[in-house]
Enzyme design. Sequence first.
Site, short mmCIF file in Angstrom:
data_model
loop_
_atom_site.label_atom_id
_atom_site.label_comp_id
_atom_site.label_asym_id
_atom_site.label_seq_id
_atom_site.Cartn_x
_atom_site.Cartn_y
_atom_site.Cartn_z
N TYR A 1 -4.29 -9.17 -23.25
CA TYR A 1 -4.20 -9.42 -21.81
C TYR A 1 -3.27 -10.59 -21.58
CZ TYR A 1 -7.82 -5.96 -21.18
OH TYR A 1 -8.51 -4.78 -21.19
N HIS A 45 2.19 -7.10 -12.98
CA HIS A 45 2.00 -7.97 -14.15
C HIS A 45 2.42 -7.28 -15.45
CE1 HIS A 45 0.76 -12.01 -14.44
NE2 HIS A 45 -0.48 -11.86 -14.85
N TYR A 77 -3.58 -0.63 -15.66
CA TYR A 77 -2.58 -1.66 -15.42
C TYR A 77 -1.14 -1.16 -15.58
CZ TYR A 77 -6.49 -4.89 -15.92
OH TYR A 77 -7.68 -5.55 -15.77
N ASN A 104 -3.15 -13.36 -19.89
CA ASN A 104 -3.54 -14.77 -19.94
C ASN A 104 -3.80 -15.29 -21.34
OD1 ASN A 104 -3.30 -14.61 -17.20
ND2 ASN A 104 -5.46 -14.95 -16.76
#
Length: 185
Positions: free
Chosen positions: A63, A17, A12, A65
């Site tokens: 993460y 994001h 990532y 969320n």
Amino acid sequence: MIVGLGNPGRSYTQTRHNLGFMVCDYLHTVWKGTRYRSRFKGMLSTCRPVEGRTVGLLKPMTYVNLSGLSVSEAVNHLKLSRDRILIILDDVNLPVGRIRIRRRGSAGGHKGLQSVLESLGTDEVPRLRIGIGPLPPGEDLVSYVLSPFAGGELEILQRTFPVIEHGLAELLRSGFERASALLNL
């Protein structure tokens, strides 16, 4: 405390994001932060960028969320008022490189910010949104935010990092109004 939202893990690292993590890492370098340590379900560094004031840089490792788990643990443990934190996040509704700082408001569809607001029980949480949009027609939102930057997007965003650092230093020095004049671009 400045909280940059992102996802842990090498896959990532350079994705849209993870823009909050990237800004935290930039501030960490410029403000000569301490080594990141595992705290509050995240990675925490401290620095003294302005007039000896201690500022925490937190990268939640939950993460995006579930960012609220890390933020609420830090806020509760450190007994921080909600106006003493700033969430840095990507925003698909703003053009690439556009910056917007606000004291309060809705999550605007960002699940990481929604998690923070729900965990803290208020929408009065300062946030700095950085544009990564617009979402291309027909593109899936999740795939888009989890994909690497395209073309010159990363270079555009990296040029905003010194502007953000200057605005946040001004926030610490002079308050929200002055920082708003510098960061709403």
